[in-house]
Structures are given as structure tokens and as C-alpha cells.
Design an enzyme around this catalytic site. Structure first.
Site, PDB file in Angstrom:
ATOM      1  N   GLY A  66      34.622  22.531  16.257  1.00 39.84           N
ATOM      2  CA  GLY A  66      33.718  23.425  16.975  1.00 39.84           C
ATOM      3  C   GLY A  66      32.291  23.245  16.490  1.00 39.84           C
ATOM      4  CE  LYS A 119      32.744  19.544  14.537  1.00 38.52           C
ATOM      5  NZ  LYS A 119      31.710  19.693  13.499  1.00 38.52           N
ATOM      6  CG  ASP A 151      34.073  21.235   7.118  1.00 39.13           C
ATOM      7  OD1 ASP A 151      33.740  20.177   6.549  1.00 39.13           O
ATOM      8  OD2 ASP A 151      33.731  21.517   8.290  1.00 39.13           O
ATOM      9  CE  LYS A 178      35.755  23.821   9.366  1.00 39.57           C
ATOM     10  NZ  LYS A 178      35.563  22.810  10.427  1.00 39.57           N
ATOM     11  CE  LYS A 210      31.803  24.815   8.186  1.00 36.08           C
ATOM     12  NZ  LYS A 210      31.796  23.410   8.616  1.00 36.08           N
ATOM     13  CB  SER A 261      35.149  27.314  11.146  1.00 43.82           C
ATOM     14  OG  SER A 261      34.289  26.807  10.147  1.00 43.82           O
ATOM     15  CD  GLU A 279      36.223  19.565   9.118  1.00 48.45           C
ATOM     16  OE1 GLU A 279      36.814  20.667   8.979  1.00 48.45           O
ATOM     17  OE2 GLU A 279      35.482  19.318  10.071  1.00 48.45           O
ATOM     18  CG  ASP A 285      33.195  17.071  11.538  1.00 46.72           C
ATOM     19  OD1 ASP A 285      32.740  16.490  12.528  1.00 46.72           O
ATOM     20  OD2 ASP A 285      32.890  18.266  11.275  1.00 46.72           O
TER      21      ASP A 285
HETATM   22  O1  OSB Z   1      31.641  20.875  10.268  1.00 50.25           O
HETATM   23  O2  OSB Z   1      32.941  21.721  11.694  1.00 50.25           O
HETATM   24  C1  OSB Z   1      31.839  21.683  11.154  1.00 50.25           C
HETATM   25  C2  OSB Z   1      29.674  24.569  12.388  1.00 50.25           C
HETATM   26  C3  OSB Z   1      28.445  23.966  12.377  1.00 50.25           C
HETATM   27  C4  OSB Z   1      28.337  22.659  11.975  1.00 50.25           C
HETATM   28  C5  OSB Z   1      29.448  21.958  11.555  1.00 50.25           C
HETATM   29  C6  OSB Z   1      30.693  22.547  11.570  1.00 50.25           C
HETATM   30  C7  OSB Z   1      30.789  23.888  11.951  1.00 50.25           C
HETATM   31  C8  OSB Z   1      32.009  24.665  11.935  1.00 50.25           C
HETATM   32  C9  OSB Z   1      32.098  25.794  12.921  1.00 50.25           C
HETATM   33  O3  OSB Z   1      32.887  24.503  11.131  1.00 50.25           O
HETATM   34  C10 OSB Z   1      33.164  25.611  13.887  1.00 50.25           C
HETATM   35  C11 OSB Z   1      33.125  26.612  15.012  1.00 50.25           C
HETATM   36  O4  OSB Z   1      32.421  26.406  16.011  1.00 50.25           O
HETATM   37  O5  OSB Z   1      33.849  27.588  14.920  1.00 50.25           O
HETATM   38 MG    MG Z   2      33.363  19.815   9.825  1.00 48.02          MG
END
Ligand code: OSB
Ligand code: MG
Length: 376
Positions: free
Chosen positions: A297, A269, A195, A167, A169, A141, A220, A245
Site C-alpha cells: 500500500g 505495488k 518493514d 506489519k 515499521k 501497516s 520487508e 519492496d
Molecule cells: O514501505 O510499504 C511501505 C507507506 C508509505 C511508504 C512506504 C510504505 C508504506 C506502508 C503503508 O507500509 C501501507 C499502507 O498504505 O497501508
Molecule cells: Mg515497504
């Protein structure tokens, strides 16, 4: 469930730890440069099981924080578990069923009992959960950065490391341009998804429809953190699969979302759903309904990361998740040797007992900012 076990939980210890990320990580709800969590250890007959909380220090992903986790553990969950005879880890979930929400607090202690249970039975955590895979394919991510080019460079670095799925953001004003630039640079074959962490509304449907042109694996959590109704409307408008999520907290949420058509993929999660027992139940339901899942994650340290690896060994974790190697976020991890790839984009599921790696007590001590130990 293999194994037979019945012992008393004799001692439970908490440590709040703090450590810097290698580089800041930004989502649509904010930027993080420090990791803070609670490490839970559950002791019985000389064996120690470990759990790790995944809430952040501020309630912007969900309502929990490191502070609420500590409070719940100290005043509700430890008193509820200490001295109890537990036969299977599923009983911990049942024991805490009267507690409303606080899923990440519950998960931090429930996952520790799963580790303890696996270790007492001489099995790996993955075997104990019924996992079939010996290795898992992993994704990464990538956060929001000041410029699109910066994100493209990060994508390049992780593609070179072999990650099987990228992925990125997105947020309003930093979405189409990012996807466009990545497709231009890496082509249509790169397994890519976005995401939004709840940054859009149904008013953004025209914009979200534009994402349909980029062959994304999924989008996402585009809409509100507590919504499944409007996501169903959105999914009907999009060709790109929607993945939920933030909206999925329980098995019932998962069932409702599937029945409404709110998503075609689910992110699981462990913390968000209150532990491994519920994570497995949601996995099983999705499998039955033909919905592929992947493991999300929360910038975990090694203990949480190893719980994620074990969960990802279940058969319907059909898409590489956010289960990256330790070095993606950390200079040094809490577990030895840490989570590493055995081949590009592939992590081996540990076969040693429990989570499968040792916790480094020296590192744990060095990072600890607060402690609590309660025994019989
Ligand atoms: O939405 O998946 C998420 C990190 C912090 C809060 C929300 C998210 C995330 C990530 C990181 O996408 C995922 C990771 O731990 O690699
Ligand atoms: Mg997410």
C-alpha cells in the site's frame, strides 16, 4: 483477457488533490500527515476510467514525486495516449515501454485505462484481470511512534478490528524493543512482520539475526532501496524470510531477485512496477517460481485502494497485504461507499463494473488544488 474493445481515448483529465491523514504515519524515511496525489480520468464514449498516483510529495520512498508525476502526465504520457486507438490495456504498457522509469506516473494513467476497459466490457476490474477470489483477507501497516507502548496500543486497536496480519515499521534504535513488546502482549500466534524501508546495512546482520527469535512472517526491505545482491547474502544468514519492496521495479528485477535468492516473499505495488499489466506479470512469475506475493500500500485513497483490492483477487496473493479499509487513514474517502470490511479482516472484491464504486465528484472538487483537461 476477456472482451473486445477498440475506442479512442477522447479526453484525459488530471486533478491534484490534497487531504489530511487521520493521524500522521511515520516510516524510517520520514513522517507524513498530508496526502497529495494526482487523480487521472480517461474518457471514451461517455465512460470514465479512474487512476490515482501513489508518489509522495518528497522523493524519499523512490525518485518520483507528485510534481514529477504531473510533469510526465502533462508533457509525455497524455500526448502519447490521447487520440490513440487501444484494443487492450496491455497496449498502454507497450506504448510507454520507451519511457525510462517514471513507473508511478505511467501506472496512474495505465490503471485508469484498465478501469475504462473493464467498464466498457461490463466486467469488474478483478474479473478483467483474471482474479479468482471473491473476498480477500487484509492486513494493516502500523507506523513508528514516539514510544513502543504507543505502537503496542495501535496494534491492539487494529487486532480488535480483525486485521489478519500486522506489519510494524522499524528503524535502527526502534526495532527489537517493538517486536519484543508486541510478542509479549499478543503472543506468538499473532501474524506479525516488520518493514525497515531500507534503514539497515550488512553491518547490522547481528541485530537482524536477533529478529529470528520472534517468529516473524518476514522482514520487508531491510537493506538498500536499489539492492538485490546484499539482500541475497542477508537471506542466507536469516531464518526469517526476506520480502522485497523498494528493490523491485520490473519483471526482470523480480526474476533476478528470485534467481539470486534475495527474497522468499515479494511485495507488489502497482505504482512501483508501472501499472497493473506489469503487476500481473510479476504475480504470474512468482506463482510459477513458488514465491508468495502480497499487495503493498501507499496510503491510497479509494481509487488506488480499489485497484489494489482487484489485484489482490489474483490467486498467488497468498498473504494478507496492506489493503486496509478506507477508515484506517481517512475520515472520508473519494469513493462511495468506501472500502469496508464485510467481516473482521475481510474485504469483498467488488462485482460492479470496473473498480466497482462511484467517485464522489463533490469531494473530488473540494480536495482539488490543480486541474488540467486535455481533449481531442
Ligand atoms: O514501505 O510499504 C511501505 C507507506 C508509505 C511508504 C512506504 C510504505 C508504506 C506502508 C503503508 O507500509 C501501507 C499502507 O498504505 O497501508
Ligand atoms: Mg515497504
Amino acid at each position: 483477457m476477456k472482451g473486445v474493445w477498440q475506442v479512442k481515448i477522447e479526453r484525459i483529465e488530471l486533478r491534484q488533490v490534497q487531504v489530511s491523514l487521520k493521524a500522521p504515519f511515520e516510516t524510517s524515511f520520514g513522517r507524513m500527515d498530508m496526502k497529495e496525489c494526482v487523480i487521472v480520468s480517461v474518457h471514451s464514449d461517455g465512460v470514465i476510467g479512474y487512476g490515482e498516483s501513489v508518489a509522495f510529495s518528497v522523493p524519499y520512498y523512490n525518485e518520483e514525486t507528485t510534481g514529477t508525476i504531473w510533469y510526465m502526465l502533462e508533457h509525455v504520457l497524455i500526448p502519447g495516449l490521447l487520440g490513440k486507438e487501444v484494443t487492450t490495456p496491455e497496449e498502454v504498457s507497450d506504448l510507454f515501454a520507451p519511457v525510462r522509469r517514471n513507473h508511478m506516473a505511467i501506472a496512474s494513467i495505465e490503471t485508469a485505462v484498465w478501469d475504462l476497459y473493464a467498464k466498457r466490457n461490463g466486467l469488474s476490474l478483478a474479473q478483467t484481470l483474471g482474479g479468482q477470489k471473491q473476498e480477500i483477507e487484509v492486513g494493516v501497516s502500523i507506523g513508528i511512534e514516539p514510544t513502543v507502548e504507543w505502537v503496542v496500543q495501535n496494534v491492539e486497536r487494529f487486532v480488535e478490528q480483525g486485521y489478519k496480519r500486522i506489519k510494524v515499521k522499524i528503524k535502527p534504535g526502534f526495532d527489537i524493543q517493538v517486536v519484543e513488546a508486541i510478542r509479549k502482549r499478543f503472543g506468538d500466534e499473532l501474524p506479525l512482520m516488520v518493514d525497515a524501508n531500507s534503514a539497515y546495512t550488512l553491518q547490522d546482520v547481528p541485530l537482524l539475526k536477533k529478529l529470528d527469535h520472534y517468529h516473524l512472517m518476514m522482514i520487508e526491505q531491510p537493506l538498500a532501496h536499489d539492492d538485490i545482491i546484499e539482500h541475497a547474502k542477508l537471506q542466507r544468514e536469516l531464518r526469517t524470510p526476506v520480502c522485497l519492496d523498494e528493490s523491485i521495479h520490473t519483471l526482470a528485477d523480480a526474476r533476478h531477485a528470485i534467481e539470486l535468492g534475495s527474497c522468499r516473499v515479494m511485495n507488489i505495488k502497482i505504482g512501483r512496477v508501472g501499472g497493473l499489466t506489469n503487476a500481473k506479470r510479476i504475480h504470474d512469475l512468482c506463482k510459477e517460481r513458488g514465491i508468495p506475493v502480497w499487495c503493498g500500500g501507499m496510503l491510497e485513497l479509494g481509487i488506488g485502494r480499489l485497484h489494489n483490492v482487484a489485484l489482490s483477487s489474483l490467486s498467488n496473493f497468498a498473504i494478507p497485504g496492506d489493503v486496509s479499509a478506507s477508515k484506517r487513514f481517512w475520515e472520508q474517502d473519494l469513493v462511495v461507499p468506501g472500502i469496508e470490511m464485510i467481516r473482521p479482516g475481510v474485504i469483498a472484491v467488488p462485482t460492479n463494473d470496473g473498480i466497482g464504486q462511484e467517485v464522489c465528484e463533490r469531494t473530488l472538487e473540494r480536495w482539488t488544488v490543480r486541474k488540467l483537461s486535455q481533449g481531442l
